[in-house]
Design a protein around this motif. Structure first.
Motif, mmCIF file in Angstrom:
data_model
loop_
_atom_site.group_PDB
_atom_site.id
_atom_site.type_symbol
_atom_site.label_atom_id
_atom_site.label_comp_id
_atom_site.label_asym_id
_atom_site.label_seq_id
_atom_site.Cartn_x
_atom_site.Cartn_y
_atom_site.Cartn_z
ATOM 1 N N GLU A 1 0.970 -1.211 0.087
ATOM 2 C CA GLU A 1 0.059 -0.072 -0.080
ATOM 3 C C GLU A 1 0.873 1.091 -0.089
ATOM 4 O OE1 GLU A 1 -2.619 -0.601 3.416
ATOM 5 O OE2 GLU A 1 -3.829 -2.086 2.206
ATOM 6 N N ARG A 2 2.120 0.911 0.472
ATOM 7 C CA ARG A 2 2.983 2.207 0.371
ATOM 8 C C ARG A 2 3.549 2.497 -1.057
ATOM 9 N NH1 ARG A 2 6.484 2.050 5.659
ATOM 10 N NH2 ARG A 2 4.903 2.637 7.235
ATOM 11 N N GLN B 1 9.293 6.434 -6.394
ATOM 12 C CA GLN B 1 9.113 6.446 -5.236
ATOM 13 C C GLN B 1 7.690 5.750 -4.715
ATOM 14 O OE1 GLN B 1 8.668 10.896 -4.859
ATOM 15 N NE2 GLN B 1 10.708 10.957 -3.776
ATOM 16 N N GLY B 2 7.885 5.246 -3.638
ATOM 17 C CA GLY B 2 6.612 4.575 -3.187
ATOM 18 C C GLY B 2 5.294 5.709 -2.483
ATOM 19 N N LEU B 3 4.446 5.216 -2.349
ATOM 20 C CA LEU B 3 3.368 6.152 -2.042
ATOM 21 C C LEU B 3 3.635 6.768 -0.745
ATOM 22 C CD1 LEU B 3 0.194 4.144 -3.003
ATOM 23 C CD2 LEU B 3 1.173 5.935 -4.234
ATOM 24 N N LEU C 1 -6.102 -1.222 9.280
ATOM 25 C CA LEU C 1 -5.811 -1.359 7.849
ATOM 26 C C LEU C 1 -6.999 -0.872 7.073
ATOM 27 C CD1 LEU C 1 -3.998 -4.837 7.692
ATOM 28 C CD2 LEU C 1 -2.789 -2.683 7.568
ATOM 29 N N ARG C 2 -8.263 -0.951 7.433
ATOM 30 C CA ARG C 2 -9.260 -0.264 6.998
ATOM 31 C C ARG C 2 -9.454 1.040 6.737
ATOM 32 N NH1 ARG C 2 -13.463 -2.511 9.914
ATOM 33 N NH2 ARG C 2 -12.971 -4.624 8.851
ATOM 34 N N VAL C 3 -8.925 1.537 8.085
ATOM 35 C CA VAL C 3 -8.745 3.028 7.988
ATOM 36 C C VAL C 3 -7.745 3.549 7.371
ATOM 37 C CG1 VAL C 3 -7.946 4.979 9.813
ATOM 38 C CG2 VAL C 3 -9.764 3.276 10.524
ATOM 39 N N ARG C 4 -6.556 2.874 7.242
ATOM 40 C CA ARG C 4 -5.321 3.429 6.412
ATOM 41 C C ARG C 4 -5.727 3.338 4.977
ATOM 42 N NH1 ARG C 4 0.877 2.201 7.140
ATOM 43 N NH2 ARG C 4 1.473 3.137 5.208
ATOM 44 N N ARG C 5 -6.119 2.380 4.569
ATOM 45 C CA ARG C 5 -6.932 2.226 2.965
ATOM 46 C C ARG C 5 -7.794 3.445 2.662
ATOM 47 N NH1 ARG C 5 -6.736 -3.519 3.932
ATOM 48 N NH2 ARG C 5 -8.695 -3.369 4.320
ATOM 49 N N ALA C 6 -8.683 3.809 3.676
ATOM 50 C CA ALA C 6 -9.639 4.892 3.229
ATOM 51 C C ALA C 6 -8.911 6.194 3.113
ATOM 52 C CB ALA C 6 -10.740 4.887 4.552
ATOM 53 N N VAL C 7 -8.060 6.323 4.258
ATOM 54 C CA VAL C 7 -7.297 7.502 3.969
ATOM 55 C C VAL C 7 -6.225 7.691 2.874
ATOM 56 C CG1 VAL C 7 -5.005 8.890 4.903
ATOM 57 C CG2 VAL C 7 -6.773 7.714 6.436
ATOM 58 N N GLU C 8 -5.813 6.616 2.256
ATOM 59 C CA GLU C 8 -5.014 6.570 1.050
ATOM 60 C C GLU C 8 -5.773 6.540 -0.142
ATOM 61 O OE1 GLU C 8 -2.760 3.353 1.570
ATOM 62 O OE2 GLU C 8 -1.043 4.466 2.940
ATOM 63 N N LYS C 9 -7.356 6.601 -0.222
ATOM 64 C CA LYS C 9 -8.097 6.638 -1.006
ATOM 65 C C LYS C 9 -8.718 7.956 -1.329
ATOM 66 C CE LYS C 9 -9.469 1.686 -1.685
ATOM 67 N NZ LYS C 9 -10.464 0.704 -1.257
ATOM 68 N N ILE D 1 1.234 0.494 13.578
ATOM 69 C CA ILE D 1 0.288 1.377 13.610
ATOM 70 C C ILE D 1 0.592 2.639 13.745
ATOM 71 C CG2 ILE D 1 -1.998 1.929 14.836
ATOM 72 C CD1 ILE D 1 -2.314 -1.388 15.141
ATOM 73 N N VAL D 2 1.648 2.735 14.907
ATOM 74 C CA VAL D 2 1.824 4.283 15.499
ATOM 75 C C VAL D 2 2.834 4.935 14.533
ATOM 76 C CG1 VAL D 2 1.606 3.565 17.937
ATOM 77 C CG2 VAL D 2 3.636 3.375 16.899
ATOM 78 N N ALA D 3 3.457 4.411 13.444
ATOM 79 C CA ALA D 3 4.145 5.021 12.411
ATOM 80 C C ALA D 3 3.137 5.820 11.329
ATOM 81 C CB ALA D 3 4.996 3.846 11.698
ATOM 82 N N PHE D 4 2.286 5.362 11.326
ATOM 83 C CA PHE D 4 1.084 6.033 10.615
ATOM 84 C C PHE D 4 0.348 7.141 11.338
ATOM 85 C CE2 PHE D 4 -2.946 6.436 8.211
ATOM 86 C CZ PHE D 4 -2.383 6.781 6.751
ATOM 87 N N ARG D 5 0.918 8.330 11.575
ATOM 88 C CA ARG D 5 0.510 9.097 12.534
ATOM 89 C C ARG D 5 -0.859 9.941 12.020
ATOM 90 N NH1 ARG D 5 5.002 13.133 14.660
ATOM 91 N NH2 ARG D 5 5.047 13.626 12.180
#
Length: 475
Positions: free
Chosen positions: A116-117, A243-245, A347-355, A402-406
């Motif tokens: 995802e990155r 570069q990665g995302l 992971l569901r939250v992170r995917r939503a942010v990246e979308k 998880i905490v790395a994704f602030r």
């Protein structure tokens, strides 16, 4: 299918490919994987992910050691004999099988994060849910053992494997080898286990992902040529990425409301989602464990409910208190499963942010204070059990990820224990006091953070939060 028949198609919503390399031990996965990784890394950021359980490697690593080596070897021989005769599996086999499966789940989650990155992914092995057993399928469903707890954990395991299997690779490169060749290449492996893997491998469909079959008994140069041709066909579907995302700005925005129970997190976060959904894509994310609510529902059961709730609360209190002893292996397993549930929600939250969504979460995990306020559940109490200590190590890895994704902004709703108890009379006052005392100490990996006095009325707190979001330019 053969390489010449392979016509790949891009997966919708995917920026980089996922390529799986599977085969029996002795089929040459490591050698082929090394060559493919060099090919991939020459043109784009690529992660190599081992998705096996590696139980056999662990056994062979420990075997030469003094004292513990003979014990491990003896246990392994007994287990091999049990498998061949079809005898009932022991408790240790069931527990170790589940733990190793959770290790695979953790590795798979890390693989998803890297993908995802914006990284291409090459995997050694790939989990599947169609054939239980040694060929990367669920472990507990393959054991000759019954019992209520085993059925529960088996259902959890099958559900996790089903979720992993739904994330299909762009292509599965299957290296086929016969038993005689596999034994020549891996003479330290057990014959009947290799035979079982070869038989199971031919039955796998990997949820409909394209499978390219390569005869791994051919000369290495031919095997590599076919594998590299397959990879190049897949790479042609996806543009190169320097570069990665992770290096790019977020498409969406993450706002987290944190605070003691009774501070209004749930009500206000859901209200914010409803408010902003009228003008932009907005979703709600719950990142708590839900264990307290589950305990209270158990307490509402007739007859046994109150006594059972009291016993579970006692075990939970010991588990989250620093210096106390972890109350048993089962408690540790349950806490680890709760952490996996939290990872799934994250992971569901992170995917939503990246979308590109605005995501408002109720709670956010932290690593500063274990056992309390959404910190790691297995790192507060101590345990001499090596399995629990291993699970605690895995759990800390999950929380670090998880905490790395602030969050873009953390809004802390401050409330005293008495006010919180007035709003949540079914909660334990002592537990609320501990949370109210610890919450102001958290910095959530130094994410931007603002304070709100949550002792005010609901309407006043909600308006304060809206004003903060406007001032920070998030809405």
């Amino acid at each position: 299918m053969r390489v010449s028949d392979f016509k790949p198609r891009p997966v919708a919503g995917r920026h980089q490919p996922v390529i799986a390399l599977v085969g029996c031990d002795g089929s040459g996965k490591s050698t082929v994987g090394t060559a493919l990784l060099a090919l991939l890394q020459a043109e784009r950021p690529t992660a190599f992910c081992h998705l096996g359980k590696q139980a056999g490697n662990l056994e062979r690593t420990l075997a030469p050691l003094p004292f513990i080596g003979p014990y491990v070897t003896g246990k392994a021989r007994k287990e091999n004999s049990r498998i061949q005769t079809g005898k009932k599996a022991g408790v240790l086999a069931a527990v170790s099988g589940f733990v190793l499966s959770m290790r695979r789940v953790f590795r798979f989650a890390l693989m998803r994060c890297k993908h995802e990155r914006g990284m291409a992914v090459l995997t050694d092995r790939y989990p599947q849910n169609s054939v239980p057993g040694p060929m990367d399928g669920p472990t507990l469903a393959n054991l000759n053992r019954d019992g209520v707890l085993l059925r529960i954990f088996s259902r959890v395991e099958r559900a996790l494997y089903a979720r992993m299997a739904r994330f299909r690779p762009d292509v599965v490169i299957r290296l086929n080898v016969d038993l005689e060749t596999a034994l020549q290449r891996k003479p330290d492996h057990v014959s009947f286990k290799l035979a079982r893997k070869i038989e199971d491998l031919a039955r796998l469909d990997f949820s409909g992902a394209p499978i390219v079959d390569i005869d791994a008994t051919e000369p290495l140069a031919q095997v590599l040529a076919q594998a590299e041709e397959t990879v190049r066909k897949v790479l042609a579907l996806y543009p190169r990425s320097g570069q990665g995302l992770a290096a790019q700005p977020r498409a969406g925005c993450l706002v987290s409301l944190v605070g003691c129970d009774g501070s209004g997190k749930s009500s206000i976060s859901q209200s914010l989602v409803q408010h902003f959904s009228e003008t932009r894509p907005t979703v709600y994310g719950y990142l708590g464990l839900g264990s307290g609510d589950l305990g209270r529902r158990i307490g509402a059961l007739p007859l046994i409910g109150p006594a059972l709730e009291k016993k579970l609360n006692g075990k939970a209190k010991k588990a989250r208190t620093k210096g106390e002893k972890m109350p048993g292996l089962m408690t540790g397993l349950v806490l680890f499963v709760f952490s996996l549930v939290r990872l799934k929600r994250f992971l569901r939250v992170r995917r939503a942010v990246e979308k590109g969504f605005l995501v408002v979460t109720d709670r956010y995990p932290q690593m500063e204070i274990p056992g309390q306020c959404d910190g790691p559940g297995l790192s507060a109490a101590y345990s001499s059990n090596p399995l629990i200590r291993f699970l605690a190590w895995l759990e800390r890895g999950i929380y670090r990820r998880i905490v790395a994704f602030r969050p873009d902004l953390v809004i802390r709703l401050n409330v005293d224990a008495e006010t919180a108890h007035g709003r949540k009379p079914d909660h334990d006052l002592e537990a609320l006091r501990i949370k109210a005392e610890l919450m102001p100490q958290l910095n959530f990996n130094h994410a931007p953070l603002v304070e709100v006095d949550a002792r005010q009325s609901y309407e006043a707190v909600r308006q304060d939060v809206l004003d903060i979001l406007v001032r920070h330019g998030l809405v």
